[in-house]
Design a protein around this motif. Structure first.
Motif, short mmCIF file in Angstrom:
data_model
loop_
_atom_site.label_atom_id
_atom_site.label_comp_id
_atom_site.label_asym_id
_atom_site.label_seq_id
_atom_site.Cartn_x
_atom_site.Cartn_y
_atom_site.Cartn_z
N LYS A 272 0.85 -1.20 0.00
CA LYS A 272 0.00 0.00 0.00
C LYS A 272 0.88 1.24 0.00
CE LYS A 272 -0.56 -0.06 5.06
NZ LYS A 272 -1.54 -0.16 6.17
N THR A 273 0.34 2.33 -0.49
CA THR A 273 1.09 3.58 -0.53
C THR A 273 1.29 4.11 0.89
OG1 THR A 273 -0.94 4.86 -0.80
CG2 THR A 273 0.20 4.18 -2.80
N MET A 274 2.36 4.88 1.07
CA MET A 274 2.65 5.45 2.38
C MET A 274 1.61 6.49 2.77
SD MET A 274 6.80 5.81 2.04
CE MET A 274 6.63 7.41 2.73
N ASP A 275 1.16 7.27 1.81
CA ASP A 275 0.23 8.36 2.10
C ASP A 275 -1.12 8.12 1.42
OD1 ASP A 275 2.23 9.76 3.48
OD2 ASP A 275 2.99 10.60 1.59
N GLU A 276 -2.15 8.77 1.97
CA GLU A 276 -3.46 8.74 1.35
C GLU A 276 -3.55 9.84 0.29
OE1 GLU A 276 -6.33 9.17 4.43
OE2 GLU A 276 -6.10 7.10 5.14
N GLY A 277 -4.46 9.67 -0.63
CA GLY A 277 -4.67 10.66 -1.67
C GLY A 277 -5.87 10.27 -2.51
N ASN A 278 -6.13 11.05 -3.57
CA ASN A 278 -7.21 10.66 -4.48
C ASN A 278 -6.71 9.56 -5.42
OD1 ASN A 278 -5.81 11.93 -6.65
ND2 ASN A 278 -6.75 13.89 -6.15
N TRP A 279 -7.56 9.14 -6.32
CA TRP A 279 -7.22 8.01 -7.18
C TRP A 279 -5.97 8.28 -8.02
CZ3 TRP A 279 -6.94 6.65 -12.40
CH2 TRP A 279 -7.04 5.29 -12.71
N TRP B 239 -7.68 2.35 -2.99
CA TRP B 239 -7.97 2.50 -4.41
C TRP B 239 -7.38 1.33 -5.18
CZ3 TRP B 239 -11.43 5.98 -5.58
CH2 TRP B 239 -11.51 7.19 -4.90
N ILE B 240 -8.08 0.88 -6.24
CA ILE B 240 -7.55 -0.15 -7.13
C ILE B 240 -7.64 0.34 -8.57
CG2 ILE B 240 -8.10 -2.05 -5.56
CD1 ILE B 240 -10.60 -2.61 -7.23
N GLY B 241 -7.01 -0.37 -9.49
CA GLY B 241 -6.87 0.09 -10.87
C GLY B 241 -8.02 -0.24 -11.79
N ALA C 156 -12.76 2.85 -8.84
CA ALA C 156 -13.12 1.75 -7.95
C ALA C 156 -12.16 1.66 -6.77
CB ALA C 156 -13.14 0.43 -8.70
N GLY C 157 -12.70 1.17 -5.66
CA GLY C 157 -11.90 0.94 -4.46
C GLY C 157 -12.18 -0.43 -3.89
N LEU C 158 -11.31 -0.85 -2.97
CA LEU C 158 -11.43 -2.15 -2.30
C LEU C 158 -11.79 -1.91 -0.85
CD1 LEU C 158 -11.02 -5.25 -2.37
CD2 LEU C 158 -8.63 -4.83 -1.74
N ARG C 159 -12.96 -2.44 -0.44
CA ARG C 159 -13.41 -2.28 0.93
C ARG C 159 -12.78 -3.33 1.84
NH1 ARG C 159 -19.94 -0.93 0.29
NH2 ARG C 159 -19.66 1.32 -0.02
N GLU C 160 -12.97 -3.10 3.16
CA GLU C 160 -12.37 -4.01 4.14
C GLU C 160 -12.99 -5.39 4.11
OE1 GLU C 160 -15.91 -2.12 6.08
OE2 GLU C 160 -14.26 -1.48 4.76
N ASN C 161 -14.16 -5.55 3.46
CA ASN C 161 -14.78 -6.86 3.34
C ASN C 161 -14.38 -7.61 2.09
OD1 ASN C 161 -16.12 -5.39 1.42
ND2 ASN C 161 -18.17 -5.59 2.33
N TRP D 147 -12.24 11.78 -2.65
CA TRP D 147 -11.96 10.95 -1.47
C TRP D 147 -10.46 10.74 -1.33
CZ3 TRP D 147 -15.80 9.46 1.85
CH2 TRP D 147 -17.11 9.64 1.40
N SER D 148 -10.02 10.54 -0.09
CA SER D 148 -8.58 10.34 0.20
C SER D 148 -8.39 8.99 0.88
CB SER D 148 -8.06 11.47 1.09
OG SER D 148 -6.68 11.35 1.31
N HIS D 149 -7.70 8.08 0.17
CA HIS D 149 -7.43 6.73 0.69
C HIS D 149 -6.03 6.33 0.27
CE1 HIS D 149 -11.64 6.27 1.75
NE2 HIS D 149 -12.00 6.53 0.51
N VAL D 150 -5.52 5.25 0.83
CA VAL D 150 -4.27 4.68 0.35
C VAL D 150 -4.55 3.97 -0.97
CG1 VAL D 150 -3.33 4.41 2.68
CG2 VAL D 150 -4.60 2.51 1.62
N GLY D 151 -3.51 3.71 -1.70
CA GLY D 151 -3.64 2.93 -2.93
C GLY D 151 -3.05 1.55 -2.75
N LEU D 152 -3.67 0.54 -3.34
CA LEU D 152 -3.13 -0.83 -3.33
C LEU D 152 -2.28 -0.99 -4.58
CD1 LEU D 152 -2.92 -3.69 -2.23
CD2 LEU D 152 -5.06 -4.25 -3.43
N CYS D 153 -0.96 -1.09 -4.38
CA CYS D 153 -0.01 -1.17 -5.50
C CYS D 153 0.25 -2.62 -5.87
CB CYS D 153 1.31 -0.50 -5.12
SG CYS D 153 1.16 1.22 -4.61
#
Length: 238
Positions: free
Chosen positions: A125-132, A170-172, A212-217, A228-234
């Motif tokens: 995951k990215t170190m910082d949160e941000g938009n997509w 966030w996902i691609g 699109a994003g990936l939820r905790e479920n 929105w500001s979230h981490v990215g899944l790399c």
């Protein structure tokens, strides 16, 4: 004696002349003084009444601006050069900050930061949160991109959430080019079936949810790419 007689006669003639000027009417007892009827009484001129002030006339055209003297012109030119220099320095510092950030992210790209999962892909995951867009830039600086190739099953998603302690990422995947048609970052159609979207998702709430994003479920939903500001899944190939 002769002289006295002449004076007396002159006096008598003078008195008779005056009596001729004054006539007396015994019947009406009215005296008329012809001499006074010819006297004209001088007229007295009264001051006139001042009239009302007329309407104000139109304002004249604005004159040409004055030409500053040499000292003032030099001061203005110096001030302009100072402003241009400040703007140039600000832009240069901004460019250097972006470059240093990318170098810092790249320097953190070590094998220990990546988790190896199935199908030959690594994730982090990215170190910082941000938009997509910002999180995608961060993933690319780390040598990868937002995840999409190897997260096509719910089991792999849940394993990544556990390994990386993800709450939301966030996902691609995006339908920016065509609403409702979700594509991967290489332009290919996403192979997500209905089981990988959360309930009532994607719903394009507000008409601007294109990322699109990936939820905790482990399921996905669509969000506004820039709000929105979230981490990215790399993701990157091993």
């Amino acid at each position: 004696m002769f002289i006295v007689l002449i004076v007396t006669i002159s006096s008598i003639l003078s008195i008779q002349a005056q009596q001729e000027m004054l006539t007396c009417s015994r019947t009406s007892n009215t005296f008329q003084i012809p001499a006074l009827s010819s006297v004209t009484t001088p007229s007295v001129t009264q001051p006139g009444v001042q009239g009302k002030r007329g309407p104000v006339g139109q304002k004249g055209a604005k004159g040409e601006p004055g030409i500053p003297d040499n000292e003032e012109l030099t001061r203005l030119q110096d001030l302009r050069r100072m402003v241009e220099n400040v703007e140039a320095v600000t832009q240069r510092n901004k460019n250097e900050t972006v470059s240093l950030r990318r170098e810092l992210l790249a320097s953190l790209d070590t094998n220990s930061d990546w988790v190896t999962i199935f199908n030959g892909y690594q994730y982090r995951k990215t170190m910082d949160e941000g938009n997509w867009t910002q999180t995608r830039d961060a993933c690319q600086a780390l040598g990868g991109d937002l995840a999409w190739r190897g997260i096509q099953t719910l089991n792999i998603r849940k394993k990544l959430i556990s390994e990386l302690s993800l709450y939301y990422a966030w996902i691609g995947l995006t339908d920016t080019s065509e609403e409702g048609v979700w594509r991967c970052l290489d332009g290919s159609l996403a192979s997500l079936d209905g089981t990988l979207w959360d309930r009532n998702e994607p719903n394009n709430s507000g008409g601007q949810e294109n990322c699109a994003g990936l939820r905790e479920n482990g399921f996905s939903n669509d969000l506004n790419c820039g709000s929105w500001s979230h981490v990215g899944l790399c993701e990157k190939k091993v």
